[in-house]
Write an enzyme that holds these catalytic residues in place. Structure first.
Site, mmCIF file in Angstrom:
data_model
loop_
_atom_site.group_PDB
_atom_site.id
_atom_site.type_symbol
_atom_site.label_atom_id
_atom_site.label_comp_id
_atom_site.label_asym_id
_atom_site.label_seq_id
_atom_site.Cartn_x
_atom_site.Cartn_y
_atom_site.Cartn_z
ATOM 1 N NE ARG A 73 -1.700 -2.410 -5.586
ATOM 2 C CZ ARG A 73 -1.338 -2.800 -6.821
ATOM 3 N NH1 ARG A 73 -2.106 -3.636 -7.493
ATOM 4 N NH2 ARG A 73 -0.220 -2.359 -7.362
ATOM 5 C CB SER A 78 2.447 1.839 -2.703
ATOM 6 O OG SER A 78 3.452 1.694 -3.680
ATOM 7 C CD GLU A 98 -1.179 -0.686 -2.390
ATOM 8 O OE1 GLU A 98 -0.436 -1.676 -2.412
ATOM 9 O OE2 GLU A 98 -1.080 0.260 -3.178
#
Length: 345
Positions: A162, A232, A328
């Site tokens: 990420r 998420s 995230e």
């Protein structure tokens, strides 16, 4: 098309009802540069936005938002692979679906990830054992100040979990305008996670992988068109082997994945679930009752409401496991992106 004082509720998948001073849809690099320069002359903040699938607006944005809608797909075929050049404004899932329909598999594990193609390299999106990095050849960025277009190789992008250079060196005053992908003609199924592990590697087809991924996502994750969310919310934490050994002694059934460097990745959703937080609510902000990693807007939550919930979740996990989850999702304040971890501290 220029709109003044427009609501952003339909432009972010959390459905946060923040507003921006101006919103401009740009379909060419020239339009993007001109509108960026206009914002500079007015001395107001400017932000690029795709489909708003990974952002949380904490408050009204006091500047100009440029909606990146640069489109177009070209394909060059070699004996070994298909090489795709894709405009940043293309829809990611449509790309996955269309390439598969056209006999070019390789993206099926990444089906149903919301967002535009240009957002994919920023987060190095990934799901079910495949990350964007593994299919990327290059990313083209436009220097909005000089007008220079720069092609960054996969190595130049400094991809991580990420993570990418687009969160750092190429964040301000740069726009991703296209990406290059390579889909190998030697297709190998990635059947590491979830229901995919039930498929037979010898007989599995790209269509089966695609259908299985879509089924898993549709049954476990809320549709952002119905319930506001960004998928998420937290990253899966990566901890040392020693810390993982200690945790697994106490929780032998904890999902864990050893990384190439010896560290161990844990499932953030499992950690949250162990804190009995599925379905937990703070006003209109809630933890999804089927997937604890997803925070949802039940209807009228503000960005600050979502932050309060995320902070509670983060502290509960830290109290139980001594692991601090990192968001995230990108947090957007009145003048641009702010540090999400600091906001939740």
């Amino acid at each position: 098309m220029l709109t003044h004082g427009v609501t952003l509720k339909q432009l972010n998948t959390f459905a946060i009802d923040a507003r921006a001073s101006h919103v401009v849809r740009v379909e060419t690099e020239a339009q993007m540069m001109e509108n960026w320069r206009q914002a500079q002359r007015r001395q107001v903040p400017v932000m690029l936005l795709g489909s708003g699938s990974n952002v949380l607006f904490l408050e009204n944005y006091c500047g100009t938002i440029l909606l990146n809608r640069i489109k177009g797909i070209t394909v060059q075929e070699t004996a070994e692979a298909w090489h795709l050049h894709i405009g940043a404004g293309e829809d990611w899932h449509e790309l996955v679906s269309n390439t598969l329909a056209d006999g070019m598999p390789g993206l099926e594990n990444l089906a149903l990830i919301p967002g535009c193609v240009g957002s994919a390299p920023i987060q190095n999106i990934g799901a079910y054992g495949v990350e964007f990095e593994s299919r990327c050849e290059y990313v083209e960025v436009l220097d909005l100040a000089s007008g220079e277009k720069i092609r960054l190789s996969k190595a130049d992008c400094r991809f991580g979990y990420r993570e990418s250079i687009f969160k750092h060196q190429y964040r301000d005053n740069y726009a991703i305008v296209a990406v290059g992908l390579m889909l190998s003609k030697t297709w190998l199924p990635v059947l590491t996670y979830g229901d995919l592990a039930r498929l037979d590697p010898a007989t599995a087809t790209p269509a089966q992988v695609f259908d299985t991924v879509c089924h898993m996502r549709r049954t476990k994750l809320p549709d952002p068109r119905v319930t506001g969310n960004a998928g998420s919310f937290f990253k899966n934490p990566v901890i040392s082997a020693a810390a993982a050994e200690t945790l697994l002694k106490a929780y032998p059934g904890a999902p864990h994945y050893t990384q190439p460097d010896g560290q161990v990745k844990l499932a953030a959703g499992w950690l949250i679930d162990q804190c009995s937080l599925k379905g937990f609510r703070l006003g209109e902000a809630a933890v999804h009752d089927k997937q604890a990693l997803v925070l949802i807007n039940r209807g009228s939550a503000s960005g600050r409401d979502m932050v309060a919930l995320a902070r509670h979740v983060r502290h509960q996990v830290a109290d139980k496991f001594a692991i601090w989850l990192e968001p995230e999702v990108r947090f957007i304040g009145s003048r641009g992106e702010v540090n999400a971890v600091e906001t939740l501290s």
